[in-house]
Write a protein that holds these residues in place. Structure first.
Motif, mmCIF file in Angstrom:
data_model
loop_
_atom_site.group_PDB
_atom_site.id
_atom_site.type_symbol
_atom_site.label_atom_id
_atom_site.label_comp_id
_atom_site.label_asym_id
_atom_site.label_seq_id
_atom_site.Cartn_x
_atom_site.Cartn_y
_atom_site.Cartn_z
ATOM 1 N N VAL A 215 0.105 -2.005 18.416
ATOM 2 C CA VAL A 215 -0.472 -1.443 17.194
ATOM 3 C C VAL A 215 -0.766 -2.540 16.190
ATOM 4 C CG1 VAL A 215 -0.158 0.204 15.310
ATOM 5 C CG2 VAL A 215 0.775 0.703 17.575
ATOM 6 N N GLY A 216 -1.944 -3.099 16.289
ATOM 7 C CA GLY A 216 -2.386 -4.104 15.330
ATOM 8 C C GLY A 216 -1.364 -5.186 15.061
ATOM 9 N N THR A 217 -1.145 -5.429 13.756
ATOM 10 C CA THR A 217 -0.224 -6.499 13.331
ATOM 11 C C THR A 217 1.104 -5.951 12.835
ATOM 12 O OG1 THR A 217 -1.185 -6.440 11.109
ATOM 13 C CG2 THR A 217 -2.143 -7.999 12.678
ATOM 14 N N TRP A 218 1.345 -4.643 12.972
ATOM 15 C CA TRP A 218 2.510 -4.041 12.341
ATOM 16 C C TRP A 218 3.840 -4.586 12.838
ATOM 17 C CZ3 TRP A 218 1.164 1.902 11.869
ATOM 18 C CH2 TRP A 218 0.204 2.046 10.864
ATOM 19 N N THR B 102 0.817 -1.220 0.000
ATOM 20 C CA THR B 102 0.000 0.000 0.000
ATOM 21 C C THR B 102 0.842 1.257 0.000
ATOM 22 O OG1 THR B 102 -1.791 -1.125 1.178
ATOM 23 C CG2 THR B 102 -1.802 1.277 1.234
ATOM 24 N N ILE B 103 1.907 1.309 0.811
ATOM 25 C CA ILE B 103 2.676 2.558 0.916
ATOM 26 C C ILE B 103 4.168 2.389 0.641
ATOM 27 C CG2 ILE B 103 1.014 3.582 2.504
ATOM 28 C CD1 ILE B 103 2.967 3.016 4.793
ATOM 29 N N GLY B 104 4.592 1.201 0.220
ATOM 30 C CA GLY B 104 5.987 1.026 -0.165
ATOM 31 C C GLY B 104 6.967 1.200 0.980
ATOM 32 N N GLN B 105 8.114 1.842 0.694
ATOM 33 C CA GLN B 105 9.204 1.934 1.663
ATOM 34 C C GLN B 105 8.831 2.682 2.938
ATOM 35 O OE1 GLN B 105 12.464 0.518 1.545
ATOM 36 N NE2 GLN B 105 11.257 -0.682 0.122
ATOM 37 N N ARG B 106 7.818 3.534 2.865
ATOM 38 C CA ARG B 106 7.430 4.277 4.059
ATOM 39 C C ARG B 106 6.770 3.383 5.105
ATOM 40 N NH1 ARG B 106 4.595 9.031 0.837
ATOM 41 N NH2 ARG B 106 4.297 7.255 -0.547
ATOM 42 N N ALA B 107 6.515 2.129 4.741
ATOM 43 C CA ALA B 107 5.991 1.166 5.713
ATOM 44 C C ALA B 107 6.956 1.003 6.879
ATOM 45 C CB ALA B 107 5.743 -0.183 5.044
ATOM 46 N N SER B 108 8.255 1.196 6.636
ATOM 47 C CA SER B 108 9.231 1.050 7.716
ATOM 48 C C SER B 108 8.993 2.093 8.806
ATOM 49 C CB SER B 108 10.662 1.167 7.174
ATOM 50 O OG SER B 108 10.893 2.441 6.605
ATOM 51 N N TYR B 109 8.446 3.250 8.435
ATOM 52 C CA TYR B 109 8.149 4.288 9.422
ATOM 53 C C TYR B 109 6.925 3.916 10.252
ATOM 54 C CZ TYR B 109 11.696 7.234 7.365
ATOM 55 O OH TYR B 109 12.909 7.720 6.946
ATOM 56 N N CYS B 110 5.994 3.195 9.642
ATOM 57 C CA CYS B 110 4.837 2.714 10.401
ATOM 58 C C CYS B 110 5.284 1.669 11.418
ATOM 59 C CB CYS B 110 3.799 2.109 9.463
ATOM 60 S SG CYS B 110 3.007 3.313 8.367
ATOM 61 N N GLN B 111 6.159 0.781 10.994
ATOM 62 C CA GLN B 111 6.649 -0.240 11.913
ATOM 63 C C GLN B 111 7.528 0.369 13.008
ATOM 64 O OE1 GLN B 111 8.319 -3.041 9.007
ATOM 65 N NE2 GLN B 111 6.526 -4.348 9.313
ATOM 66 N N SER B 112 8.261 1.432 12.658
ATOM 67 C CA SER B 112 9.060 2.128 13.660
ATOM 68 C C SER B 112 8.142 2.804 14.686
ATOM 69 C CB SER B 112 9.946 3.184 12.990
ATOM 70 O OG SER B 112 10.721 3.867 13.945
ATOM 71 N N THR B 113 7.059 3.414 14.212
ATOM 72 C CA THR B 113 6.084 4.038 15.110
ATOM 73 C C THR B 113 5.499 3.000 16.059
ATOM 74 O OG1 THR B 113 5.505 5.692 13.435
ATOM 75 C CG2 THR B 113 3.923 5.343 15.211
ATOM 76 N N ALA B 114 5.157 1.840 15.503
ATOM 77 C CA ALA B 114 4.586 0.768 16.316
ATOM 78 C C ALA B 114 5.588 0.300 17.372
ATOM 79 C CB ALA B 114 4.166 -0.396 15.433
ATOM 80 N N ALA B 115 6.864 0.221 16.991
ATOM 81 C CA ALA B 115 7.892 -0.219 17.941
ATOM 82 C C ALA B 115 8.049 0.788 19.085
ATOM 83 C CB ALA B 115 9.228 -0.401 17.215
ATOM 84 N N TYR B 116 8.055 2.086 18.757
ATOM 85 C CA TYR B 116 8.143 3.118 19.792
ATOM 86 C C TYR B 116 6.972 2.998 20.768
ATOM 87 C CZ TYR B 116 11.826 6.029 17.630
ATOM 88 O OH TYR B 116 13.006 6.518 17.146
ATOM 89 N N LEU B 117 5.759 2.876 20.226
ATOM 90 C CA LEU B 117 4.573 2.817 21.079
ATOM 91 C C LEU B 117 4.586 1.566 21.951
ATOM 92 C CD1 LEU B 117 1.844 4.077 18.575
ATOM 93 C CD2 LEU B 117 2.780 5.301 20.540
ATOM 94 N N ASP B 118 5.086 0.470 21.391
ATOM 95 C CA ASP B 118 5.151 -0.779 22.147
ATOM 96 C C ASP B 118 6.178 -0.687 23.269
ATOM 97 O OD1 ASP B 118 4.572 -3.715 22.449
ATOM 98 O OD2 ASP B 118 6.692 -3.841 21.915
ATOM 99 N N GLU B 119 7.351 -0.147 22.936
ATOM 100 C CA GLU B 119 8.458 -0.106 23.901
ATOM 101 C C GLU B 119 8.272 0.973 24.971
ATOM 102 O OE1 GLU B 119 11.779 0.538 21.376
ATOM 103 O OE2 GLU B 119 11.596 -1.405 20.354
ATOM 104 N N ASP B 120 7.780 2.143 24.555
ATOM 105 C CA ASP B 120 7.730 3.289 25.475
ATOM 106 C C ASP B 120 6.391 3.457 26.191
ATOM 107 O OD1 ASP B 120 10.274 3.755 24.572
ATOM 108 O OD2 ASP B 120 9.699 5.358 23.184
ATOM 109 N N TYR B 121 5.309 2.954 25.557
ATOM 110 C CA TYR B 121 3.992 3.195 26.137
ATOM 111 C C TYR B 121 3.167 1.925 26.342
ATOM 112 C CZ TYR B 121 5.110 8.001 24.850
ATOM 113 O OH TYR B 121 5.732 9.218 24.724
ATOM 114 N N GLY B 122 3.719 0.792 25.928
ATOM 115 C CA GLY B 122 2.995 -0.466 26.087
ATOM 116 C C GLY B 122 1.750 -0.557 25.243
ATOM 117 N N VAL B 123 1.730 0.148 24.107
ATOM 118 C CA VAL B 123 0.573 0.151 23.201
ATOM 119 C C VAL B 123 0.842 -0.795 22.033
ATOM 120 C CG1 VAL B 123 -0.840 1.539 21.646
ATOM 121 C CG2 VAL B 123 -0.042 2.513 23.807
#
Length: 331
Positions: free
Chosen positions: A326-329, A303-324
């Protein structure tokens, strides 16, 4: 091209569609400048002249008033992705073989759009044109989006080759003289190749590692990529519970742009159904969690090509820093 630019000034045109035409015209301007440059080889000048005419026709066909709005948005997104390759085509540093491949891909997509609005069959592979963007360190003229899409030349060339092979199947699919059987087989092959290209992109992204941008900037890049993608059409309904109360009576027509505000929220610009442009902060965690429902990991790279890595990075930050989660990312 001028006619199309004038047409998108209609207040009924969504911001996303208008910007798609404007950005396409900006890329076309680069090609037009190259055609008037004495340093441009005569053969390339001839190719660019023909290509500018064809792309302009494709944009005009895509914006035809008779075209349904959802098809129009898809066509304009296809052309926005396609014209992004013109920057690299016109760059004198681009290897001749790569330039010829990009010219063929751009011509093939433009021809398909002009001849018939079979955008459902183009979806899932025109985003691969983002691989045409040169690395920011070697090309001064680089937008934030193309910086996000940058990758090592080795991976980029391999992906362009794959898309070039895909383009040959597109020619068969788009040819009105092709038999029904040949068109069906070509479409199946295109979808299979598209899946493999997405896998290649994901592998290339994984090899690059996690983007170093902070949470707010990663979320901005990720969110904007999804806002402007084909999935953007679903967002007004899917995100209705996240918008400020003042937006709800009119309802959102189009989510347009986000900008980093902090590591907690993004400043989101939207267009309401009454064509009013509004902006407000929306918290990152619930926003990207909802986006992950609309574009799960299996669809993220296609769907969004190489920028998908930024979505996965966002998910990693939220998981590590806030315990959130983010779906299946992150799966």
């Amino acid at each position: 091209m001028t006619t199309t630019l004038e047409a998108v000034q209609d207040p009924e045109t969504s911001l996303r569609d208008r910007q798609g035409v404007i950005e396409s015209a900006d890329h076309l301007t680069i090609a037009l400048t190259a055609t008037g440059d004495d340093g441009t080889p005569p053969r390339l000048r001839k190719q660019l002249t023909a290509l500018v005419k064809q792309v302009s026709s494709a944009l005009k066909a895509g914006y035809d008033a008779q075209v349904p709005p959802e098809t129009r948005s898809s066509v304009l997104l296809v052309m926005k992705r396609t014209t992004s390759a013109l920057d690299m085509i016109c760059d004198s540093r681009t290897p001749a073989e790569l330039r010829e491949q990009l010219l063929a891909i751009t011509e093939g997509l433009s021809s398909a759009v002009t001849g018939d609005h079979q955008t459902a069959s183009l979806r899932g592979f025109e985003e691969q044109m983002s691989v045409a963007q040169a690395d920011a360190s070697t090309t001064p003229r680089t937008s934030q989006a193309s910086t996000a899409a940058a990758m090592p030349p080795k991976h980029r060339y391999a992906l362009v080759q794959a898309v070039h092979e895909q383009n040959e199947k597109l020619r068969v699919f788009s040819d009105p003289e092709s038999s029904s059987k040949d068109r069906t087989e070509a479409e199946k092959d295109m979808r299979d190749r598209s899946a493999r290209i997405s896998d290649q992109q994901e592998a290339a992204g994984s090899a690059r590692g996690r983007p170093e941008d902070p949470l707010g900037k990663a979320a901005e890049t990720c969110t904007n990529a999804i806002f402007e993608s084909s999935a953007g059409d679903e967002l007004p309904q899917e995100l209705k519970d996240l918008v400020p109360g003042s937006w709800r009576p009119e309802g959102v027509k189009d989510f347009w742009k986000s900008k980093e505000k902090s590591d907690i929220a993004l400043d989101v610009l939207a267009e309401l159904r009454n064509n009013e442009n509004v902006r407000a902060p929306i918290k990152i965690a619930p926003l990207v969690t909802e986006l992950a429902k609309v574009v799960p990991k299996d669809d993220l790279w296609s769907t969004i090509g190489q920028r998908a890595s930024y979505c996965q990075s966002t998910a990693a930050y939220l998981d590590e820093d806030y315990g959130v989660a983010v779906g299946t990312w992150l799966e």
